[in-house]
Design a protein around this motif. Structure first.
Motif, short mmCIF file in Angstrom:
data_model
loop_
_atom_site.label_atom_id
_atom_site.label_comp_id
_atom_site.label_asym_id
_atom_site.label_seq_id
_atom_site.Cartn_x
_atom_site.Cartn_y
_atom_site.Cartn_z
N LEU A 5 25.86 35.33 30.30
CA LEU A 5 27.16 35.73 30.82
C LEU A 5 28.23 34.67 30.59
O LEU A 5 27.92 33.48 30.46
CB LEU A 5 27.05 36.02 32.32
N THR A 6 29.47 35.11 30.58
CA THR A 6 30.63 34.23 30.50
C THR A 6 31.53 34.54 31.68
O THR A 6 31.47 35.64 32.25
CB THR A 6 31.42 34.43 29.18
N PHE A 7 32.38 33.59 32.05
CA PHE A 7 33.27 33.77 33.19
C PHE A 7 34.61 34.30 32.70
O PHE A 7 35.24 33.70 31.84
CB PHE A 7 33.46 32.44 33.92
N HIS A 8 35.03 35.42 33.26
CA HIS A 8 36.33 36.01 32.92
C HIS A 8 37.28 35.79 34.10
O HIS A 8 37.03 36.27 35.19
CB HIS A 8 36.18 37.52 32.65
N HIS A 9 38.34 35.01 33.88
CA HIS A 9 39.35 34.83 34.92
C HIS A 9 40.10 36.14 35.08
O HIS A 9 40.60 36.71 34.10
CB HIS A 9 40.34 33.73 34.52
N LEU A 10 40.19 36.63 36.31
CA LEU A 10 40.91 37.88 36.55
C LEU A 10 42.39 37.73 36.21
O LEU A 10 43.03 38.69 35.78
CB LEU A 10 40.71 38.34 38.00
N GLU B 58 38.08 46.15 40.64
CA GLU B 58 38.33 47.58 40.86
C GLU B 58 39.32 48.14 39.83
O GLU B 58 39.11 49.22 39.29
CB GLU B 58 38.85 47.84 42.28
N ARG B 59 40.38 47.40 39.58
CA ARG B 59 41.38 47.85 38.58
C ARG B 59 40.79 47.88 37.18
O ARG B 59 41.09 48.77 36.39
CB ARG B 59 42.60 46.95 38.61
N ILE B 60 39.95 46.90 36.87
CA ILE B 60 39.31 46.86 35.56
C ILE B 60 38.43 48.09 35.39
O ILE B 60 38.50 48.79 34.38
CB ILE B 60 38.49 45.57 35.38
N ARG B 61 37.60 48.36 36.38
CA ARG B 61 36.68 49.51 36.30
C ARG B 61 37.41 50.85 36.29
O ARG B 61 36.89 51.82 35.75
CB ARG B 61 35.71 49.47 37.47
N ALA B 62 38.60 50.92 36.86
CA ALA B 62 39.35 52.18 36.94
C ALA B 62 40.04 52.56 35.63
O ALA B 62 40.42 53.72 35.44
CB ALA B 62 40.37 52.11 38.07
#
Length: 95
Positions: free
Chosen positions: A16-21, A72-76
């Motif tokens: 995995l890599t870290f994604h800054h929101l 939540e916004r990403i998944r939507a």
């Protein structure tokens, strides 16, 4: 924060890599400095490389920061959801 076992988007068990929101590229902009504290600016999710690459290919940093600053916004989002569904079908490999 320790990385989970699986991607927070596609649920594959891979590296995995870290994604800054809120992407680091925009952290110094006044708009984000005024509205978010350091902890919020550095918050993020753990995702596989395929999901991470897809997020940045679909949207530029400013759009990600303004429109997709929560899981939540990403998944939507429909385009992201299609990409995540594709990623979920890919063979999981750990390096």
């Amino acid at each position: 924060m320790k990385a989970p076992e699986h991607c927070e988007l596609c649920n594959r068990v891979v590296d995995l890599t870290f994604h800054h929101l809120i992407p680091r590229k925009v952290h110094r902009r006044a708009h984000f400095q005024k509205r978010y504290d350091r902890e919020q600016l550095n918050s993020g999710i753990w995702v596989c490389r395929l999901c991470h690459r897809g997020l940045h290919r679909l949207y530029d940093e400013m759009t990600l920061a303004r429109e997709f600053s929560t899981l939540e916004r990403i998944r939507a989002d429909e385009a992201i959801a299609r990409h995540i569904a594709w990623c979920a079908k890919q063979k999981a490999r750990r390096h």
